[in-house]
Design a protein around this motif. Structure first.
Motif, PDB file in Angstrom:
ATOM      1  N   UNK A 144       1.184  -1.428  -0.225  1.00 12.53           N
ATOM      2  CA  UNK A 144       0.392   0.001   0.322  1.00 12.53           C
ATOM      3  C   UNK A 144       0.535   0.979  -0.697  1.00 12.53           C
ATOM      4  N   UNK A 145       1.928   0.980   0.261  1.00 12.31           N
ATOM      5  CA  UNK A 145       2.957   2.103   0.777  1.00 12.31           C
ATOM      6  C   UNK A 145       3.322   3.167  -0.970  1.00 12.31           C
ATOM      7  N   UNK A 146       3.275   2.034  -1.975  1.00  9.58           N
ATOM      8  CA  UNK A 146       3.462   2.724  -3.634  1.00  9.58           C
ATOM      9  C   UNK A 146       2.739   2.877  -3.790  1.00  9.58           C
ATOM     10  N   UNK A 147       0.595   3.104  -3.406  1.00  9.97           N
ATOM     11  CA  UNK A 147      -0.090   3.027  -4.150  1.00  9.97           C
ATOM     12  C   UNK A 147      -0.296   4.546  -3.701  1.00  9.97           C
ATOM     13  N   UNK A 148      -0.212   5.416  -5.268  1.00  7.74           N
ATOM     14  CA  UNK A 148       0.270   7.216  -5.505  1.00  7.74           C
ATOM     15  C   UNK A 148      -1.656   7.558  -5.456  1.00  7.74           C
ATOM     16  N   UNK A 149      -2.613   7.576  -5.266  1.00 10.06           N
ATOM     17  CA  UNK A 149      -3.789   8.121  -4.857  1.00 10.06           C
ATOM     18  C   UNK A 149      -4.039   7.843  -6.721  1.00 10.06           C
ATOM     19  N   UNK A 150      -3.773   8.124  -7.402  1.00  9.21           N
ATOM     20  CA  UNK A 150      -5.028   7.691  -8.959  1.00  9.21           C
ATOM     21  C   UNK A 150      -4.909   6.577  -9.338  1.00  9.21           C
ATOM     22  N   UNK A 151      -6.214   5.971  -8.740  1.00  9.59           N
ATOM     23  CA  UNK A 151      -6.506   5.360  -9.260  1.00  9.59           C
ATOM     24  C   UNK A 151      -5.950   3.885  -8.742  1.00  9.59           C
ATOM     25  N   UNK A 152      -5.053   4.093  -7.751  1.00 12.44           N
ATOM     26  CA  UNK A 152      -4.754   2.830  -7.265  1.00 12.44           C
ATOM     27  C   UNK A 152      -3.141   2.088  -7.749  1.00 12.44           C
ATOM     28  N   UNK A 153      -2.839   2.939  -8.709  1.00 16.63           N
ATOM     29  CA  UNK A 153      -1.722   2.950  -9.256  1.00 16.63           C
ATOM     30  C   UNK A 153      -0.715   2.795  -8.382  1.00 16.63           C
ATOM     31  N   UNK A 154       0.328   1.744  -9.269  1.00 13.66           N
ATOM     32  CA  UNK A 154       1.442   2.043  -8.595  1.00 13.66           C
ATOM     33  C   UNK A 154       2.977   2.366  -8.621  1.00 13.66           C
ATOM     34  N   UNK A 155       3.612   3.534  -8.219  1.00 16.79           N
ATOM     35  CA  UNK A 155       4.611   4.144  -8.372  1.00 16.79           C
ATOM     36  C   UNK A 155       5.950   3.684  -7.728  1.00 16.79           C
ATOM     37  N   UNK A 156       6.779   3.178  -8.419  1.00 15.54           N
ATOM     38  CA  UNK A 156       7.883   2.849  -7.118  1.00 15.54           C
ATOM     39  C   UNK A 156       8.899   4.079  -7.467  1.00 15.54           C
ATOM     40  N   UNK A 157       9.024   4.593  -6.615  1.00 11.26           N
ATOM     41  CA  UNK A 157      10.065   5.838  -6.565  1.00 11.26           C
ATOM     42  C   UNK A 157      11.481   6.024  -5.102  1.00 11.26           C
ATOM     43  N   UNK A 158      12.175   6.131  -5.174  1.00 14.59           N
ATOM     44  CA  UNK A 158      13.079   6.353  -4.404  1.00 14.59           C
ATOM     45  C   UNK A 158      12.871   6.870  -2.774  1.00 14.59           C
ATOM     46  N   UNK A 159      11.461   7.604  -2.883  1.00 16.32           N
ATOM     47  CA  UNK A 159      10.966   8.157  -1.382  1.00 16.32           C
ATOM     48  C   UNK A 159       9.818   7.308  -0.513  1.00 16.32           C
ATOM     49  N   UNK A 160       8.878   6.397  -1.791  1.00 21.37           N
ATOM     50  CA  UNK A 160       8.124   5.587  -1.173  1.00 21.37           C
ATOM     51  C   UNK A 160       8.692   3.483  -1.053  1.00 21.37           C
ATOM     52  N   UNK A 161       9.436   3.301  -1.393  1.00 19.53           N
ATOM     53  CA  UNK A 161       9.797   1.820  -2.175  1.00 19.53           C
ATOM     54  C   UNK A 161      11.440   1.676  -0.900  1.00 19.53           C
TER      55      UNK A 161
END
Length: 101
Positions: A19-36
């Motif tokens: 859930x930490x990688x969900x970006x709030x846009x329709x449940x899209x997953x976004x991998x980034x240095x701040x959330x991985x």
């Protein structure tokens, strides 16, 4: 090698459902240095392959080969490290050196 984050397949699949990688846009997953929470970089990935601590053999290697071909056909980026030839992995060379002292 490509700068970025490297994941084992198992880690990627686990993170994809995190859930930490969900970006709030329709449940899209976004991998980034701040959330991985954790990843390998290209230097550590190459070092683990070199020392024989990660990799495949036999049937697993055939599966990786198929995945590489699919990635190329789909025009996707791929980072692949391979150790081949007669020289053993560094971990084995280190063990042999310790035995001869």
């Amino acid at each position: 090698m490509i700068h970025g984050m490297y994941f084992s397949r198992r880690q990627f699949e686990s993170l994809r459902d995190d859930g930490r990688l969900k970006d709030g846009r329709g449940g899209a997953v976004r991998f980034g240095y701040k959330n991985v929470p954790g990843y390998l970089d290209n230097t550590l990935f190459a070092r683990l392959v070199e020392t024989g601590q990660i990799g495949t053999t036999g049937t697993s290697t055939d599966l990786v080969r198929q995945q590489v071909i699919r990635s190329f056909r789909g025009q996707r980026n791929l980072v692949f490290a391979a150790l081949s030839g007669e020289e053993p992995p560094q971990a084995k060379r280190n063990a042999q050196r310790r035995e001869t002292r």
